[in-house]
Design a protein around this motif. Structure first.
Motif, PDB file in Angstrom:
ATOM      1  N   PHE A 114       0.745  -1.400   0.040  1.00  0.00           N
ATOM      2  CA  PHE A 114      -0.074  -0.050   0.003  1.00  0.00           C
ATOM      3  C   PHE A 114       0.896   1.128  -0.094  1.00  0.00           C
ATOM      4  N   LEU A 115       0.877   2.047  -1.008  1.00  0.00           N
ATOM      5  CA  LEU A 115       1.469   3.377  -1.232  1.00  0.00           C
ATOM      6  C   LEU A 115       0.806   4.431  -1.236  1.00  0.00           C
ATOM      7  N   THR A 116       1.507   5.664  -0.840  1.00  0.00           N
ATOM      8  CA  THR A 116       1.051   6.830  -0.802  1.00  0.00           C
ATOM      9  C   THR A 116       0.972   7.168  -2.350  1.00  0.00           C
ATOM     10  N   PRO A 117       0.252   8.550  -2.767  1.00  0.00           N
ATOM     11  CA  PRO A 117       0.379   8.777  -4.199  1.00  0.00           C
ATOM     12  C   PRO A 117       1.534   9.092  -4.738  1.00  0.00           C
ATOM     13  N   GLU A 118       2.548   9.499  -3.663  1.00  0.00           N
ATOM     14  CA  GLU A 118       3.989   9.735  -4.051  1.00  0.00           C
ATOM     15  C   GLU A 118       4.687   8.378  -4.092  1.00  0.00           C
ATOM     16  N   ARG A 119       4.058   7.253  -3.979  1.00  0.00           N
ATOM     17  CA  ARG A 119       4.560   5.935  -4.237  1.00  0.00           C
ATOM     18  C   ARG A 119       5.552   5.435  -3.138  1.00  0.00           C
ATOM     19  N   LYS A 120       5.084   6.020  -1.929  1.00  0.00           N
ATOM     20  CA  LYS A 120       6.003   5.844  -0.791  1.00  0.00           C
ATOM     21  C   LYS A 120       5.185   4.598   0.139  1.00  0.00           C
ATOM     22  N   PRO A 121       5.698   3.552   0.618  1.00  0.00           N
ATOM     23  CA  PRO A 121       4.973   2.601   1.105  1.00  0.00           C
ATOM     24  C   PRO A 121       4.753   2.578   2.575  1.00  0.00           C
ATOM     25  N   PHE A 122       3.551   2.409   3.126  1.00  0.00           N
ATOM     26  CA  PHE A 122       3.326   2.450   4.414  1.00  0.00           C
ATOM     27  C   PHE A 122       2.739   1.096   5.016  1.00  0.00           C
ATOM     28  N   TYR A 123       2.429   0.185   4.025  1.00  0.00           N
ATOM     29  CA  TYR A 123       1.773  -1.325   4.787  1.00  0.00           C
ATOM     30  C   TYR A 123       2.481  -2.096   3.659  1.00  0.00           C
ATOM     31  N   ILE A 124       2.904  -3.077   4.106  1.00  0.00           N
ATOM     32  CA  ILE A 124       3.526  -4.088   3.000  1.00  0.00           C
ATOM     33  C   ILE A 124       3.472  -5.555   3.785  1.00  0.00           C
ATOM     34  N   THR A 125       3.009  -6.379   2.702  1.00  0.00           N
ATOM     35  CA  THR A 125       2.866  -7.904   3.059  1.00  0.00           C
ATOM     36  C   THR A 125       2.888  -8.664   1.853  1.00  0.00           C
ATOM     37  N   THR A 126       2.471  -9.911   2.085  1.00  0.00           N
ATOM     38  CA  THR A 126       2.663 -10.918   0.830  1.00  0.00           C
ATOM     39  C   THR A 126       1.291 -11.312   0.630  1.00  0.00           C
ATOM     40  N   TYR A 127       1.032 -12.702   0.354  1.00  0.00           N
ATOM     41  CA  TYR A 127      -0.387 -13.427   0.248  1.00  0.00           C
ATOM     42  C   TYR A 127      -1.151 -12.995   1.416  1.00  0.00           C
ATOM     43  N   VAL A 128      -2.285 -12.757   1.164  1.00  0.00           N
ATOM     44  CA  VAL A 128      -3.407 -12.456   2.091  1.00  0.00           C
ATOM     45  C   VAL A 128      -4.665 -13.515   1.661  1.00  0.00           C
ATOM     46  N   PRO A 129      -5.047 -14.113   2.655  1.00  0.00           N
ATOM     47  CA  PRO A 129      -6.222 -14.994   2.590  1.00  0.00           C
ATOM     48  C   PRO A 129      -7.522 -14.179   2.279  1.00  0.00           C
ATOM     49  N   LYS A 130      -8.437 -14.509   1.445  1.00  0.00           N
ATOM     50  CA  LYS A 130      -9.696 -13.986   1.363  1.00  0.00           C
ATOM     51  C   LYS A 130     -10.378 -14.126   2.724  1.00  0.00           C
ATOM     52  N   GLU A 131     -10.275 -15.069   3.354  1.00  0.00           N
ATOM     53  CA  GLU A 131     -10.938 -15.200   4.681  1.00  0.00           C
ATOM     54  C   GLU A 131      -9.998 -15.050   5.791  1.00  0.00           C
ATOM     55  N   PRO A 132     -10.292 -14.539   6.829  1.00  0.00           N
ATOM     56  CA  PRO A 132      -9.530 -14.466   8.084  1.00  0.00           C
ATOM     57  C   PRO A 132      -9.104 -15.850   8.614  1.00  0.00           C
ATOM     58  N   THR A 133      -7.707 -15.875   9.024  1.00  0.00           N
ATOM     59  CA  THR A 133      -7.318 -16.927   9.647  1.00  0.00           C
ATOM     60  C   THR A 133      -6.996 -16.786  10.999  1.00  0.00           C
ATOM     61  N   ARG A 134      -6.535 -17.592  11.830  1.00  0.00           N
ATOM     62  CA  ARG A 134      -5.868 -17.497  13.186  1.00  0.00           C
ATOM     63  C   ARG A 134      -4.941 -16.343  13.388  1.00  0.00           C
ATOM     64  N   ASP A 135      -4.040 -16.237  12.288  1.00  0.00           N
ATOM     65  CA  ASP A 135      -2.831 -15.543  12.170  1.00  0.00           C
ATOM     66  C   ASP A 135      -2.836 -13.998  11.295  1.00  0.00           C
ATOM     67  N   GLN A 136      -4.041 -14.197  10.377  1.00  0.00           N
ATOM     68  CA  GLN A 136      -4.232 -12.989   9.494  1.00  0.00           C
ATOM     69  C   GLN A 136      -5.482 -12.354   9.218  1.00  0.00           C
ATOM     70  N   PRO A 137      -5.839 -11.248   9.037  1.00  0.00           N
ATOM     71  CA  PRO A 137      -7.065 -10.859   8.649  1.00  0.00           C
ATOM     72  C   PRO A 137      -7.431 -11.279   7.214  1.00  0.00           C
ATOM     73  N   GLY A 138      -8.716 -11.198   6.792  1.00  0.00           N
ATOM     74  CA  GLY A 138      -9.026 -11.527   5.539  1.00  0.00           C
ATOM     75  C   GLY A 138      -8.764 -10.210   4.792  1.00  0.00           C
ATOM     76  N   PHE A 139      -8.662 -10.408   3.452  1.00  0.00           N
ATOM     77  CA  PHE A 139      -8.122  -9.480   2.399  1.00  0.00           C
ATOM     78  C   PHE A 139      -9.027  -8.080   2.784  1.00  0.00           C
ATOM     79  N   GLU A 140     -10.523  -8.453   2.547  1.00  0.00           N
ATOM     80  CA  GLU A 140     -11.569  -7.351   2.595  1.00  0.00           C
ATOM     81  C   GLU A 140     -11.247  -6.504   3.863  1.00  0.00           C
ATOM     82  N   SER A 141     -11.020  -7.350   4.921  1.00  0.00           N
ATOM     83  CA  SER A 141     -10.964  -6.716   6.137  1.00  0.00           C
ATOM     84  C   SER A 141      -9.709  -5.794   6.292  1.00  0.00           C
ATOM     85  N   LEU A 142      -8.494  -6.131   5.571  1.00  0.00           N
ATOM     86  CA  LEU A 142      -7.319  -5.277   5.597  1.00  0.00           C
ATOM     87  C   LEU A 142      -7.729  -4.332   4.697  1.00  0.00           C
ATOM     88  N   LEU A 143      -8.455  -4.427   3.681  1.00  0.00           N
ATOM     89  CA  LEU A 143      -8.550  -3.172   3.091  1.00  0.00           C
ATOM     90  C   LEU A 143      -9.441  -2.040   3.831  1.00  0.00           C
TER      91      LEU A 143
END
Length: 230
Positions: A114-143
């Motif tokens: 996730f970047l600012t309009p100036e292309r500076k990163p403020f959040y970074i991750t890799t694969y995000v599952p669609k549904e939440p897991t014990r360790d990760q939020p789901g992608f829609e929740s993250l958005l």
């Protein structure tokens, strides 16, 4: 809110990997000034997804999330979604992968940034599952979380983005600006020169202090060498 680039533009891409995403309901934009201008005009973050054709989890995330109309609607409304083929733009991949390795201690693909309009990163991750897991939020929740933070904690996000870029520059020494190169000479020589300048001739690797493997940089150097030899 309707972005001026409110359609998926990947059917125009030279990259077969990008064209694989041309039918997604996500309004993917290629890396370039039209996408950056849209983010600035509407003051929304850029969601950058970096992958490549042989990446298993890239295809999983595409099938789970990028093909989902509800998730696509959130991406299209609240972000400017940008897709990058790491094999076509190793300079872009190398910069944000370095940020991931410096700030998270690891990286991988798909790289989700996730970047600012100036292309500076403020959040970074890799694969995000669609549904939440014990360790990760789901992608829609993250958005939704990123959107809320963008509105309510903008100053903190801007400060984090600047800190992360400074940390990446400490590793890369000289980070080439990964801007759109349409109509200009290839960015490959400049990227290769920058990477070579950051090499640690005494201890090996790149940058100073703690080092991480950077296969992307080696790939850029090999491509530049092959280009010069040819």
């Amino acid at each position: 809110m309707t972005h001026p680039t409110a359609r998926n533009r990947l059917d125009e891409a030279a990259s077969p990997y990008l064209r694989q995403h041309a039918d997604n309901p996500v309004n993917w934009q290629p890396w370039g000034e039209p996408a950056f201008s849209a983010a600035r005009e509407h003051d929304v973050p850029i969601f950058l997804s970096i992958g490549y054709s042989a990446c298993h989890w890239c295809h999983v995330m595409a099938e789970e999330s990028f093909a989902d109309p509800e998730i696509a609607a959130v991406l299209n409304e609240q972000f400017v979604p940008v897709k990058v083929d790491r094999e076509q733009r190793p300079d872009v991949d190398d910069l944000y992968m370095t940020v991931s390795q410096v700030t998270r201690g690891s990286g991988g693909w798909p790289l989700s940034v996730f970047l600012t309009p100036e292309r500076k990163p403020f959040y970074i991750t890799t694969y995000v599952p669609k549904e939440p897991t014990r360790d990760q939020p789901g992608f829609e929740s993250l958005l939704e979380d990123v959107t809320a933070n963008w509105r309510e904690n903008r100053g903190d996000l801007d400060a984090r983005a600047e800190q992360w870029l400074q940390a990446a520059r400490g590793e890369l020494e000289s980070v080439p600006d990964p801007v759109d190169d349409a109509g200009t000479d290839s960015p490959l020589p400049a990227a290769a020169d920058s990477i070579a300048d950051a090499a640690d001739a005494t201890h090996g690797g790149f940058g100073r202090g703690q080092k991480f493997p950077h296969a992307g940089r080696l790939r850029v150097l090999l491509r530049a060498t092959q280009r010069d030899a040819g």
